[in-house]
Design an enzyme around this catalytic site. Structure first.
Site, short mmCIF file in Angstrom:
data_model
loop_
_atom_site.label_atom_id
_atom_site.label_comp_id
_atom_site.label_asym_id
_atom_site.label_seq_id
_atom_site.Cartn_x
_atom_site.Cartn_y
_atom_site.Cartn_z
N GLU A 103 17.92 120.49 125.45
CA GLU A 103 19.27 121.14 125.38
C GLU A 103 19.47 121.07 126.82
O GLU A 103 20.60 121.90 127.32
CB GLU A 103 19.60 121.37 124.61
CG GLU A 103 20.25 121.00 123.36
CD GLU A 103 21.12 121.40 122.19
OE1 GLU A 103 20.64 123.19 122.88
OE2 GLU A 103 21.15 121.03 121.55
N GLY A 144 28.12 122.33 134.61
CA GLY A 144 28.02 122.56 134.03
C GLY A 144 28.79 123.94 133.84
O GLY A 144 28.10 125.40 133.51
N ASP A 147 32.41 119.22 134.09
CA ASP A 147 31.24 119.85 132.94
C ASP A 147 29.82 118.83 132.87
O ASP A 147 29.57 118.28 133.68
CB ASP A 147 32.20 118.73 131.85
CG ASP A 147 32.02 118.83 130.31
OD1 ASP A 147 31.22 119.91 130.55
OD2 ASP A 147 31.87 117.66 130.04
N GLU A 149 23.67 126.25 135.94
CA GLU A 149 22.82 127.17 134.81
C GLU A 149 22.83 126.09 133.36
O GLU A 149 22.98 126.11 132.95
CB GLU A 149 24.15 128.46 133.93
CG GLU A 149 22.66 129.85 133.73
CD GLU A 149 23.52 130.70 133.12
OE1 GLU A 149 22.70 130.76 132.22
OE2 GLU A 149 24.90 131.28 133.55
#
Length: 292
Positions: free
Chosen positions: A64, A12, A34, A55
């Site tokens: 989410e 991420g 990603d 994170e």
């Protein structure tokens, strides 16, 4: 970063800032990936990695969040004894009082420039309190010691464990006050697994996450902690509040007990269903909401 910590995956990666921090700290290679599980599945890394950093935390820790992607990356690439940063997390909840917030959202309608518009109050309550609210409160709003809803060990947790989380709670109010709802927050810790050699320090990159103040360690062997608790400096995660439509007056030492279920929405896996049952002073209530 140390000679034993050389290959890093940033799950991420976003702007890539953590990846850059890792490179600056001396990583031999950094793979910036990603956030989605699909992206993690598609990436090919032809070596085991020493560190996974991410994170991944969302509001209320799991809303989410990218934890599923971290788990996928861990199972695909992390070498035995490798590091995951942060390494574990705990979601907490506690009953809160917040008269200012309630007054500004609801009681305002009793006198709008001298006009009684209290007929708007039922609609105002629904608009203001139907869904969870992300905002900042202080330790003064919290009525009790917190309850641990879920502990996440990033080295062992499995994806199916995130589908539904249930807990029972029992609080004793420290003061007489109107109970307006429940607040949720989390801590994350940065530490190594038992298999990781004790002489490998936690990379200094973890100090950069979110630019937040971390809890100081008494000695280097203790975990570094990032807290989003009401009594700690605010972060962009703030706290998540689930408000009641009407406050409940509680006395000092009065019990507040019930149960909570957090589950992935069938409508959208990114949404979180919240089913809250609670009782106090002989009255029982149910609050259902969706974090979307």
């Amino acid at each position: 970063m140390g000679s034993c910590v050389q290959v890093v995956v940033d799950v991420g990666c976003g702007t890539g800032i953590l990846s850059i921090f890792c490179a600056q700290a001396g990583a031999k290679r950094v793979y910036a990936v990603d956030a989605s599980d699909i992206a993690v599945q598609d990436v090919e890394i032809d070596e085991e990695v020493d560190v996974i950093i991410s994170e991944w935390m969302g509001y209320m820790l799991l809303y989410e969040s990218m934890l599923g992607s971290v788990i996928t990356a861990r199972d695909r690439w992390l070498k035995r004894g490798g590091l995951i940063l942060p390494s574990n997390a705990t979601l907490y909840m506690a009953p809160v009082t917040h008269p200012d917030r309630y007054n500004e959202s609801i009681d305002f309608w009793r006198n709008v420039y001298g006009i009684d518009m209290s007929a708007m109050m039922p609609l105002a309550k629904q608009c203001a309190f139907e869904e969870p609210s992300v905002e900042t409160i202080t330790g003064e709003n919290v009525l009790t010691w917190p309850h641990g809803v879920k502990h996440v060990d990033c080295y062992t947790i499995q994806i199916h464990e995130l589908e539904s989380i249930a807990t029972a709670f029992k609080f004793k109010s420290m003061m007489r006050a109107p109970l307006h709802g429940f607040a949720f927050w989390f801590d994350v810790e940065f530490s190594g697994p038992a298999l990781y050699p004790a002489n490998n320090h936690i990379p200094s990159v973890v100090h950069q996450i979110d630019g937040c103040q971390k809890k100081k360690r008494a000695n280097p062997n203790e975990a570094l902690v990032l807290s989003t608790a009401p009594e700690d400096p605010p972060t962009h995660w703030q706290q998540t509040l689930i408000y009641f439509y009407d406050p409940i007056e509680v006395e000092q030492d009065q019990l507040i007990e019930g149960s909570l279920v957090l589950s992935q929405s069938k409508e959208n896996a990114r949404f979180m269903n919240i089913h809250l049952e609670y009782a106090s002073g002989g009255r029982s209530f149910v609050k259902e909401s969706v974090m979307r």
